[in-house]
Enzyme design. Structure first.
Site, PDB file in Angstrom:
ATOM      1  N   ARG A 170     -28.834 -37.005  -4.088  1.00  7.87           N
ATOM      2  CA  ARG A 170     -28.515 -36.323  -5.615  1.00  7.87           C
ATOM      3  C   ARG A 170     -27.839 -37.511  -6.703  1.00  7.87           C
ATOM      4  O   ARG A 170     -26.973 -36.994  -7.345  1.00  7.87           O
ATOM      5  CB  ARG A 170     -28.916 -35.227  -5.861  1.00  7.87           C
TER       6      ARG A 170
HETATM    7  C1  LIG Z   1     -40.643 -27.967 -11.128  1.00  6.40           C
HETATM    8  C2  LIG Z   1     -39.855 -28.960 -11.005  1.00  6.40           C
HETATM    9  C3  LIG Z   1     -39.932 -30.218 -10.153  1.00  6.40           C
HETATM   10  C4  LIG Z   1     -38.348 -30.776  -9.540  1.00  6.40           C
HETATM   11  N1  LIG Z   1     -38.561 -31.140  -8.011  1.00  6.40           N
HETATM   12  C5  LIG Z   1     -37.782 -32.000  -8.163  1.00  6.40           C
HETATM   13  C6  LIG Z   1     -36.946 -32.438  -6.579  1.00  6.40           C
HETATM   14  O1  LIG Z   1     -38.854 -32.633  -5.555  1.00  6.40           O
HETATM   15  N2  LIG Z   1     -36.497 -33.664  -6.212  1.00  6.40           N
HETATM   16  C7  LIG Z   1     -35.655 -34.065  -7.319  1.00  6.40           C
HETATM   17  O2  LIG Z   1     -34.966 -35.003  -6.782  1.00  6.40           O
HETATM   18  N3  LIG Z   1     -35.305 -33.485  -8.386  1.00  6.40           N
HETATM   19  C8  LIG Z   1     -36.513 -32.307  -8.730  1.00  6.40           C
HETATM   20  N4  LIG Z   1     -36.670 -32.016  -9.716  1.00  6.40           N
HETATM   21  C9  LIG Z   1     -35.272 -31.515 -11.359  1.00  6.40           C
HETATM   22  C10 LIG Z   1     -35.743 -33.497 -12.145  1.00  6.40           C
HETATM   23  O3  LIG Z   1     -37.032 -34.114 -12.247  1.00  6.40           O
HETATM   24  C11 LIG Z   1     -35.708 -34.776 -11.411  1.00  6.40           C
HETATM   25  O4  LIG Z   1     -33.630 -34.582 -11.332  1.00  6.40           O
HETATM   26  C12 LIG Z   1     -35.375 -36.135 -12.315  1.00  6.40           C
HETATM   27  O5  LIG Z   1     -35.603 -36.929 -11.852  1.00  6.40           O
HETATM   28  C13 LIG Z   1     -34.958 -36.275 -13.909  1.00  6.40           C
HETATM   29  O6  LIG Z   1     -35.334 -36.863 -14.209  1.00  6.40           O
HETATM   30  P1  LIG Z   1     -35.774 -36.671 -16.010  1.00  6.40           P
HETATM   31  O7  LIG Z   1     -36.195 -38.017 -16.866  1.00  6.40           O
HETATM   32  O8  LIG Z   1     -36.403 -34.762 -16.318  1.00  6.40           O
HETATM   33  O9  LIG Z   1     -33.690 -36.584 -16.012  1.00  6.40           O
HETATM   34  P2  LIG Z   1     -32.742 -35.442 -18.158  1.00  6.40           P
HETATM   35  O10 LIG Z   1     -33.506 -34.128 -16.560  1.00  6.40           O
HETATM   36  O11 LIG Z   1     -33.743 -35.835 -18.798  1.00  6.40           O
HETATM   37  O12 LIG Z   1     -31.737 -36.425 -16.875  1.00  6.40           O
HETATM   38  C14 LIG Z   1     -31.194 -35.727 -16.294  1.00  6.40           C
HETATM   39  C15 LIG Z   1     -29.900 -36.934 -16.142  1.00  6.40           C
HETATM   40  O13 LIG Z   1     -30.609 -38.240 -15.829  1.00  6.40           O
HETATM   41  C16 LIG Z   1     -29.987 -39.046 -17.196  1.00  6.40           C
HETATM   42  N5  LIG Z   1     -30.857 -39.650 -17.531  1.00  6.40           N
HETATM   43  C17 LIG Z   1     -32.196 -39.196 -18.001  1.00  6.40           C
HETATM   44  N6  LIG Z   1     -32.081 -40.759 -18.664  1.00  6.40           N
HETATM   45  C18 LIG Z   1     -31.683 -41.583 -18.277  1.00  6.40           C
HETATM   46  C19 LIG Z   1     -31.226 -43.178 -18.674  1.00  6.40           C
HETATM   47  N7  LIG Z   1     -32.756 -43.899 -18.975  1.00  6.40           N
HETATM   48  N8  LIG Z   1     -30.251 -43.801 -17.893  1.00  6.40           N
HETATM   49  C20 LIG Z   1     -29.384 -43.119 -17.581  1.00  6.40           C
HETATM   50  N9  LIG Z   1     -29.317 -41.733 -17.426  1.00  6.40           N
HETATM   51  C21 LIG Z   1     -30.530 -41.351 -17.717  1.00  6.40           C
HETATM   52  C22 LIG Z   1     -29.688 -37.969 -18.669  1.00  6.40           C
HETATM   53  O14 LIG Z   1     -28.364 -38.073 -19.669  1.00  6.40           O
HETATM   54  C23 LIG Z   1     -29.250 -36.815 -17.535  1.00  6.40           C
HETATM   55  O15 LIG Z   1     -27.703 -36.761 -16.598  1.00  6.40           O
HETATM   56  C24 LIG Z   1     -37.922 -31.046 -10.004  1.00  6.40           C
HETATM   57  C25 LIG Z   1     -37.390 -30.461 -11.914  1.00  6.40           C
HETATM   58  C26 LIG Z   1     -38.940 -29.158 -11.438  1.00  6.40           C
HETATM   59  C27 LIG Z   1     -38.596 -29.068 -13.423  1.00  6.40           C
END
Ligand SMILES: Cc1cc2nc3c(=O)[nH]c(=O)nc-3n(C[C@H](O)[C@H](O)[C@H](O)COP(=O)(O)OP(=O)(O)OC[C@H]3O[C@@H](n4cnc5c(N)ncnc54)[C@H](O)[C@@H]3O)c2cc1C
Length: 292
Positions: A170
């Site tokens: 992570r």
């Molecule tokens: C139901 C559910 C299941 C999940 N399962 C998993 C799993 O199995 N494994 C796992 O690792 N995670 C999981 N997650 C957590 C999450 O989905 C991941 O961390 C995902 O990769 C976050 O992506 P996001 O686009 O939603 O980022 P956000 O939540 O919008 O942002 C997260 C971070 O990324 C940064 N960020 C976003 N976009 C950019 C960009 N373009 N450039 C630079 N920084 C950026 C943001 O500033 C922030 O710091 C889960 C979440 C949910 C709700």
């Protein structure tokens, strides 16, 4: 000229962030910007630096809890088409930072390219996944990343090669402001076999996680060699509730927010879990989700 006037085609003031996050909680961003092009993004980022305006990136909002007070400064979301492109060339897939991770995975599978299917069911964008090196079923997105284009806080585009990037649990070394694009090196495979493998991963994920509720996935990182969910369960915290936020009784590392929950309910529950696990088991839990 004012900030708002200069970027009025893609910037809004006082924009509620709850609809942009999976928790669906919290206050507004002082400004929310959705640039359409890299040039607009660069102009905005440079101006934020000049004006010393705080700036953050929002992906799919699946790993973020926004405080009830909201967020000062500019929140940037890469919703424009230019940032959502997915291009396949031989065994490589190139995706924009705003592309949905699910779309990147399904494109690769359709083209008979293996390597990303273990990530099925992880919500959010490619940029968000790479920022936190999202992973599942023993694989993570960093393992397949060949190169990335990032934008610095000065608005400069820089390319990062495989050798320059470091990925851990992570964590990624891509800490510049924006992940604009990335390329993944994949392997040819039979699309039917790949689809079957992906479905298997999906069934396992669905069975273990309360995906139909408002949550942000796992709240805490697994401490080295241990499972955060197991520790929370051992501390007797499954089902613990503050306000309308509850430690899931299906997966103890999920906090689910029921109707009427506030961001503060979730935050207080996170603190309670951390202090109880420390007190009862002597382990410090670090949050995986970001609190804005
Ligand atoms: C139901 C559910 C299941 C999940 N399962 C998993 C799993 O199995 N494994 C796992 O690792 N995670 C999981 N997650 C957590 C999450 O989905 C991941 O961390 C995902 O990769 C976050 O992506 P996001 O686009 O939603 O980022 P956000 O939540 O919008 O942002 C997260 C971070 O990324 C940064 N960020 C976003 N976009 C950019 C960009 N373009 N450039 C630079 N920084 C950026 C943001 O500033 C922030 O710091 C889960 C979440 C949910 C709700």
């Amino acid at each position: 000229m004012s900030f708002l006037t200069d970027f009025k085609t893609f910037l809004r003031a006082d924009e509620p962030l709850a609809p942009h996050t999976w928790f669906g909680l919290g206050g507004s961003a002082e400004y929310l910007a959705e640039p359409e092009t890299v040039d607009q993004l660069a102009a905005l980022v440079r101006r934020c630096k000049e004006d010393q305006m705080p700036v953050r990136m929002l992906g799919g909002g699946s790993n973020i809890l926004v405080r009830d007070e909201g967020v000062p400064g500019v929140v940037i979301k890469l919703s424009g088409d230019e940032f959502s492109k997915i291009v396949v060339s031989e065994s490589q897939v190139t995706a924009g930072g705003g592309a949905k991770l699910g779309h990147v995975i399904s494109t690769a599978i359709r083209e008979g390219l293996a390597g990303l299917e273990t990530l099925v069911g992880i919500p959010g964008t490619m940029g968000g996944a790479l920022h936190g090196n999202a992973g599942s079923h023993g694989g993570d997105v960093g393992q397949r990343t060949a190169k990335a284009t990032v934008m610095t806080r000065s608005g400069e585009l820089v390319e990062r090669t495989r050798e320059e990037m470091v990925f851990a649990y992570r964590q990624s070394s891509l800490d510049e402001l924006v992940i604009v694009e990335a390329q993944f090196d994949l392997e040819s495979d039979d699309p039917v076999a790949l689809t079957k493998r992906m479905q298997k991963h999906w069934i396992v994920k669905k069975a273990s996680q309360p995906m139909s509720h408002q949550s942000a996935g796992c709240v805490f990182k697994n401490p080295r060699g241990m499972s955060a969910a197991m520790l929370i369960e051992q501390a007797g915290l499954k089902g613990t509730q503050i306000g309308q936020a509850m430690v899931s009784d299906r997966h103890a590392n999920f906090i689910i927010a029921d109707e009427g929950a506030s961001s503060d309910d979730v935050r207080r529950l996170i603190e309670l879990v951390q202090s109880r696990v420390q007190e009862r088991l002597g382990v410090e839990l670090e949050t995986e989700i970001e609190i804005w």
